[in-house]
Structure formats: C-alpha cells, structure tokens
Design a protein around this motif. Structure first.
Motif, short mmCIF file in Angstrom:
data_model
loop_
_atom_site.label_atom_id
_atom_site.label_comp_id
_atom_site.label_asym_id
_atom_site.label_seq_id
_atom_site.Cartn_x
_atom_site.Cartn_y
_atom_site.Cartn_z
N VAL A 64 0.83 -1.22 0.00
CA VAL A 64 0.00 0.00 0.00
C VAL A 64 0.86 1.26 0.00
O VAL A 64 0.60 2.21 -0.73
CB VAL A 64 -0.96 0.01 1.22
CG1 VAL A 64 -1.66 1.35 1.36
CG2 VAL A 64 -1.99 -1.10 1.08
N LEU A 65 1.92 1.23 0.81
CA LEU A 65 2.77 2.43 0.90
C LEU A 65 3.89 2.42 -0.13
O LEU A 65 4.76 3.29 -0.11
CB LEU A 65 3.34 2.57 2.32
CG LEU A 65 2.34 2.77 3.46
CD1 LEU A 65 3.06 3.10 4.75
CD2 LEU A 65 1.37 3.90 3.15
N LYS A 66 3.91 1.40 -0.97
CA LYS A 66 4.93 1.28 -2.05
C LYS A 66 6.35 1.39 -1.48
O LYS A 66 7.15 2.22 -1.89
CB LYS A 66 4.69 2.37 -3.09
CG LYS A 66 3.33 2.22 -3.76
CD LYS A 66 3.20 3.19 -4.92
CE LYS A 66 1.83 3.01 -5.58
NZ LYS A 66 1.05 4.19 -5.68
N LEU A 67 6.60 0.50 -0.53
CA LEU A 67 7.91 0.53 0.13
C LEU A 67 8.81 -0.64 -0.29
O LEU A 67 9.93 -0.74 0.19
CB LEU A 67 7.73 0.48 1.66
CG LEU A 67 6.99 1.66 2.29
CD1 LEU A 67 6.71 1.39 3.76
CD2 LEU A 67 7.79 2.93 2.15
N PRO B 15 -2.17 11.05 0.15
CA PRO B 15 -2.94 9.80 -0.06
C PRO B 15 -2.46 8.66 0.84
O PRO B 15 -3.28 7.84 1.29
CB PRO B 15 -2.68 9.47 -1.53
CG PRO B 15 -2.31 10.78 -2.15
CD PRO B 15 -1.59 11.55 -1.10
N TYR B 16 -1.16 8.61 1.13
CA TYR B 16 -0.65 7.56 2.02
C TYR B 16 -1.14 7.79 3.44
O TYR B 16 -1.50 6.85 4.15
CB TYR B 16 0.88 7.54 2.00
CG TYR B 16 1.47 7.21 0.65
CD1 TYR B 16 1.36 5.92 0.13
CD2 TYR B 16 2.10 8.17 -0.12
CE1 TYR B 16 1.88 5.62 -1.12
CE2 TYR B 16 2.62 7.88 -1.36
CZ TYR B 16 2.50 6.59 -1.86
OH TYR B 16 3.01 6.28 -3.10
N LEU B 17 -1.16 9.05 3.86
CA LEU B 17 -1.65 9.35 5.21
C LEU B 17 -3.12 8.97 5.33
O LEU B 17 -3.56 8.44 6.34
CB LEU B 17 -1.47 10.84 5.53
CG LEU B 17 -0.03 11.38 5.58
CD1 LEU B 17 -0.03 12.86 5.94
CD2 LEU B 17 0.83 10.62 6.59
N GLU C 274 -8.53 4.80 5.78
CA GLU C 274 -9.30 4.19 4.68
C GLU C 274 -8.96 2.72 4.48
O GLU C 274 -9.84 1.91 4.21
CB GLU C 274 -9.05 4.97 3.39
CG GLU C 274 -9.67 6.36 3.40
CD GLU C 274 -9.18 7.24 2.26
OE1 GLU C 274 -8.34 6.77 1.46
OE2 GLU C 274 -9.62 8.40 2.19
N GLN C 275 -7.68 2.36 4.57
CA GLN C 275 -7.30 0.98 4.25
C GLN C 275 -6.95 0.15 5.47
O GLN C 275 -7.03 -1.07 5.43
CB GLN C 275 -6.12 0.98 3.28
CG GLN C 275 -6.48 1.69 1.98
CD GLN C 275 -5.61 1.23 0.83
OE1 GLN C 275 -5.26 0.07 0.73
NE2 GLN C 275 -5.24 2.17 -0.01
N PHE C 276 -6.51 0.80 6.55
CA PHE C 276 -6.08 0.02 7.72
C PHE C 276 -7.02 0.17 8.90
O PHE C 276 -6.84 -0.48 9.93
CB PHE C 276 -4.65 0.40 8.12
CG PHE C 276 -3.65 0.12 7.03
CD1 PHE C 276 -3.32 -1.19 6.70
CD2 PHE C 276 -3.06 1.14 6.32
CE1 PHE C 276 -2.42 -1.47 5.68
CE2 PHE C 276 -2.16 0.88 5.30
CZ PHE C 276 -1.83 -0.43 4.97
N HIS D 143 -9.98 14.94 -3.83
CA HIS D 143 -10.38 15.58 -2.57
C HIS D 143 -10.96 14.51 -1.65
O HIS D 143 -11.50 13.52 -2.11
CB HIS D 143 -11.43 16.63 -2.91
CG HIS D 143 -11.68 17.63 -1.81
ND1 HIS D 143 -11.30 17.41 -0.52
CD2 HIS D 143 -12.25 18.85 -1.84
CE1 HIS D 143 -11.66 18.45 0.21
NE2 HIS D 143 -12.23 19.35 -0.57
N LYS D 144 -10.84 14.72 -0.31
CA LYS D 144 -11.40 13.75 0.65
C LYS D 144 -12.90 13.72 0.51
O LYS D 144 -13.54 14.73 0.47
CB LYS D 144 -11.01 14.15 2.07
CG LYS D 144 -11.42 13.13 3.10
CD LYS D 144 -10.86 13.55 4.45
CE LYS D 144 -11.46 12.71 5.54
NZ LYS D 144 -11.09 11.32 5.50
#
Lengths: 229, 358
Positions: B119-122, B173-175, B180-182, B357-358
């Motif tokens: 998700v965070l592209k790490l 978007p990562y924040l 949203e995802q976790f 936008h959120k």
C-alpha cells in the motif's frame, strides 16, 4: 632480547589492569553517564563535579585518600575485612579500584556527551512504538551511542596504561602484582638503566601514539569530549 | 474513536487548559504555531504528563490525576508520526518498519507486513538504510512503522511540515490510507487549512493553549477566509486534460476549465484556486482576458472579517469567491441570483497529480 622478563611482566600487568578497569568502568560508568545526561535533579551538578575531580586532582591526593579508605580503619578496608577479602592496598584488586576512580571521567564524560547528543526524540519514538525504557536503551540508545562507547573505552584503557602516581600510592612496586609499565620505567631510571628505560618508554610511546592515532583517524574531534587533567 | 481530554498543564511561559470530547476516525487539531497542539498530543501519547485532569480513550483511562492513573506511553498503544520522521538511523527500512510490530502483542497484530509494504509502495526501499532515503520516502517509512505497531490511535504531528509542497501532496494519499485501508483512527495536527480539509472530518481549533471550537475543515476555512492573505482555497479535481490552442482544457464537474500550458504533463489531479482570483459579473462581460467564464448560481453568502464569501454553484461543482460588502450591495448579489465568474487560466495551482479531494 630487547625487553627483560620483568619488563614483559610489567607490560602484561599493565594491559591486564587497563582491560579490567575498562570493563568495570563500562558497567559502572554507563548508568552514571546516563543519569547525568538525562536527569534534571539538582544533585546532577554535584555528581558531575565528583566524576570530574580526577581530572584536576594531583594523583597523589587521590591516591592518599584511597589509601586511607582502603586501609584497616577506612570504610572500604572495614568492608573488605568483614567480607573476609582482606586488605586491598598493595594488591592487584586494590589497584583496580584506585584506577576505576582515577579513570572515571574518561569513561563517563564521552558517554554522557554521546547520550546527550541522541536527544529525547528517538526514545519518544521507541516508546510510542511499544518499547519500554530498558528495551529502548538497548535497542536504540546503545547502537546510536556506539561511537561514544568506543571513544570512552579507548580513552579509559589508554589513560589507565599511563597511570603512575595513583599506582605508586596504592599498589607500591611489587613485581607481578602492582609493578606496571610506568613504575618499571621509573625503576630503570632510578637504577640508571637508561637503555632499558629507553626501550620501555619507546614501547609506551608507540602504544599511546597508535591508540590516539586510531582514535583521531577514526573519529576526528573525539578527544574534545574530555578535558585533559 | 471516542476521546475526551480535560487537562491542565503549566510551563514557565505557557499554560494548556482544555476540556473537550470528540468522536470520529479522522480528527484534526488545528492551530497556529505555539497554540499548544503539539503539547496536547504529547500528553495524549504519554510523553508529557498533565498537571491535572483526565484523558479517556474509548472508555479507557490513559491519565487521571484523581484516580492516580498514568499509563506509560508504551502501554497506551498510541503510535505517533513526528514532524521529523524519527527513523532509527542504525536500522534499515525493514527493521525500522518491524520495530513497533515486534513489540505489539500478538492479539492486536491485524495489519500484515506485506500488505502495508504494498500500500505504501515501500518494497524497493526495504533494504536501504534510513539515511539513504529522500524526505518523502522517510516520511512514508515513518508512517508505515507507526501503522505496523497496530495502534488503537495514530497521532500525526505536522507530518508534512518538513516537506516541500510537491512532496506534501504526494504523501497525503498515504496518510489517508491509515483510516481508509487500515481502519486506524487518527488525530492529524497541522496549521494548514488545506491539509485539514484533505485529511479530516472533524477539526478541533486551538488557540493559546485552549480549544476554541469544534468544526469541520471546510467551515474553518470559510471562517478564516477574511483574515487570510490567500483567501479561501477552492480545491478542484480536474481530469481528462486535452490540449487546445496552446492551453490545457480540463474536465471539472462544474464545466470545462482552461489552464495555462504549464500543466501539460498532468492529465488529472487536484488543483487549488484562491477565492481572490475569481471575479464576479452580473452581466456577461465582453472582451475580457480571463480564459474561463462560468455561468453560476449564487448558492449562499457568508461573512468573514469584513469580506463576503459567495458560494457559487456551477453545474455540479461549487466555488467560493471573495468580494467586499460594497460589491455585494452594488451588484445586488443575493442567494439564487445568476452571476458570471471569470477566472484567469494562470490562477490555478496544481497540488498533486492524480489526487482527489477527501
């Protein structure tokens, strides 16, 4: 043979003494340095001054008081006698205790500087990630302070190797027990054995130079951490 | 998340005294520098001990001077992302990420390492040292590390303030993925109204160590419009860019918008437009230099520090224009009247490509 058996014995004793003192001070000096780096207690100034005292005190003064403390009527002497250890002056372990006091600032001050330079943030981060203070100390502080530990250990070792006054006051001059390299050189000079004194002094000079050179080469400025006494 | 804080803390030159309750998963704490917001979250995390009061999170007491409770930070399960990333320099990215995960009790470990990395592209950073990362990468790793600690609440203390504008909006978007995802509720601290609107549903506004109001980022932006030199910032999602006569034509839900040629490399993205850059006409203007002329309905008016905000409904889109009260009177602008809004093609500023936008 360049060095006599007696010379080699004194060098071996010196290395043994410096190694034991360095290990003892790593164990004792770390919590003291940590407390000095982190505490806001008014006692911090007093303890800091006590730790730094050997930097400015003549070795004979420190040696004299330690001799009294370890003597039959002194607090340390009473304690060792009641524990059945016997008197410490003029023994190797008496020399270790004296050297621990004498080299204390060379261990504590670089460690204190290293701990202070880490700051609060890494500990706060570790805490919010679930690490207890002890966990954070071993997993964050120790690795980050490693250069400080190396500096402190090298300086403590080198300083103990170079001791003379305190050793003479506490240990005397007993071959194999308390006659370290610096005392051996003194003996050679007293006996007008200048060539032997030269060889021993050269060994000490080269050793000290190599130790300091390695410290400077590895980390320029690391000696700024300690004020020379 | 249900949080109530009634705490008092005095420093030599500053006092925090606040009492509030808030419910929500994306909560903002807004205030200018020195308003006490960082101290507030430090008390919540257990890094600063209040002099008195109580902090209750989802029914659990984290601190109570009356009950003599002060849970240690490592026992609170509240992770934090700091202004400066705070990565451990002696650990590589993988071990930084796993630091909190390893210390999280097994029963709370719901977030999978591989999922987070994806998700965070790490994935390409895992073996790099913490010092060999760019500013944005460091902040992503710090975020990932905090998420992997599986906290019950994540505190983000101005996590974007050390980044430049481009990076800031790449990280948002990562924040957002935190919630949203976790599914982790967060408290987002910032002095940026745009960040508040993009990141939060509810905002606690702080000033001089006390909470002065609970509102939304949108409302707060309107309230502060008149005091701000940059006015109210309209956030527009633009997409489907086509080149036309040396300009960029974007689709917006309120109609087509022409932007200057400098946006040629952005097919879609989030753009900002200041309320000060919108000029209103009661009649169709002739021969004007502005490249965008939108026919809008006035949906409402609001006042902010001697300025008037005019809410404009353009198709399915909304804009806020800022004018002075004299202009409102002279043009007889009122709710439901029709106006033309002229916007220069160069008035738009791209915040982030591909972002919404959120």
């Amino acid at each position: 043979m360049v060095l006599t058996d007696s010379d080699i014995q004194s060098i071996w004793l010196t290395i043994k003494l410096a190694s034991v003192v360095t290990v003892v001070l790593l164990v004792l000096g770390t919590p003291v340095a940590w407390w000095l780096a982190r505490s806001r207690s008014p006692l911090k100034g007093i303890l800091g001054a006590v730790v730094a005292l050997p930097l400015v005190l003549p070795p004979s003064v420190l040696g004299f008081y330690l001799l009294l403390a370890m003597g039959p009527d002194g607090p340390i002497g009473n304690l060792t006698r009641s524990l059945g250890i016997g008197a410490l002056p003029f023994t190797f372990w008496g020399l270790v205790i004296a050297s621990v006091f004498y080299s204390l600032p060379f261990m504590v001050q670089p460690l204190q500087n290293a701990f202070e330079s880490i700051g609060d943030r890494p500990l706060e981060v570790a805490a919010t990630l679930g690490a207890s203070p002890l966990d954070a100390f071993f997993t964050v502080v120790l690795p980050l302070a490693r250069p400080g530990f190396l500096t402190a250990a090298i300086l403590t070792f080198a300083h103990t190797v170079g001791e003379f006054g305190v050793v003479l006051m506490i240990g005397g001059n007993i071959p194999g027990v308390s006659r370290v390299a610096s005392v051996q050189i003194y003996d050679h000079v007293e006996a007008l054995e200048y060539s032997q004194a030269h060889r021993m002094a050269a060994v000490m000079l080269i050793f000290s130079f190599v130790v300091l050179l390695s410290l400077y080469a590895w980390r320029p400025g690391s000696l700024k951490m300690v004020r020379k006494g | 998340m249900q949080l109530s804080m009634a705490v008092h803390k005095s420093f030599d030159t500053f006092t925090i005294s606040t009492d509030f309750s808030v419910t929500g998963d994306c909560v903002g704490v807004f205030g200018v520098s020195g308003s006490g917001k960082s101290t507030l979250v430090s008390m919540l995390a257990g890094l600063v001990k209040p002099d008195s009061g109580e902090i209750v999170l989802d029914g659990d007491y984290l601190f109570s001077s009356a009950k003599k409770i002060n849970l240690r930070p490592e026992k609170r399960r509240i992770a934090m992302v700091f202004q400066q990333h705070g990565l451990f320099p002696h650990l590589n990215v993988r071990n930084n990420l796993l630091y909190g995960y390893k210390r999280c009790p097994a029963e709370f470990r719901t977030i999978n390492f591989d999922t987070l990395v994806a998700v965070l592209k790490l994935d390409e950073l895992l073996h790099r040292g913490a010092n060999n990362l760019s500013g944005g990468e460091k902040q992503r790793v710090a975020l990932g590390r905090a998420i992997l600690a599986n906290p019950r609440l994540l505190l983000m203390d101005e996590p974007l303030s050390a980044l430049d504008d481009t990076l800031r909006f790449q990280i948002i978007p990562y924040l957002r993925s935190v919630s949203e995802q976790f599914g982790i509720p967060y408290l987002f601290i910032s002095h940026s109204l745009v960040e508040m609107r993009l990141m939060t549903d509810t905002v606690l506004a702080f000033d001089k160590g006390t909470m002065i109001g609970q509102t939304t980022g949108e409302q707060l932006a309107r309230i502060r419009m008149g005091q701000s030199q940059i006015g109210y910032i309209n956030l527009l999602e633009l997409d489907s860019m086509t080149e036309r006569a040396g300009m960029c034509a974007y689709h917006w839900k309120g109609g087509e918008l022409l932007l200057s040629a400098g946006n040629r490399d952005t097919i879609s993205g989030l753009f900002e437009l200041s309320s000060k850059d919108i000029m209103l006409f009661k009649k169709h203007p002739e021969a004007i230099s502005a490249r965008n002329l939108l026919h809008c309905t006035v949906a409402g008016l609001f006042e902010s520090a001697s300025k008037i905000g005019v809410e404009l409904k353009c198709g399915d889109g909304m804009l806020v224009a800022e004018i002075v009260p004299e202009a409102v009177r002279e043009l007889e602008i009122e709710k439901d009247c029709l106006v033309y809004a002229a916007i220069k093609a160069s008035a738009f500023r791209r915040l982030a490509a591909g972002m919404s936008h959120k």
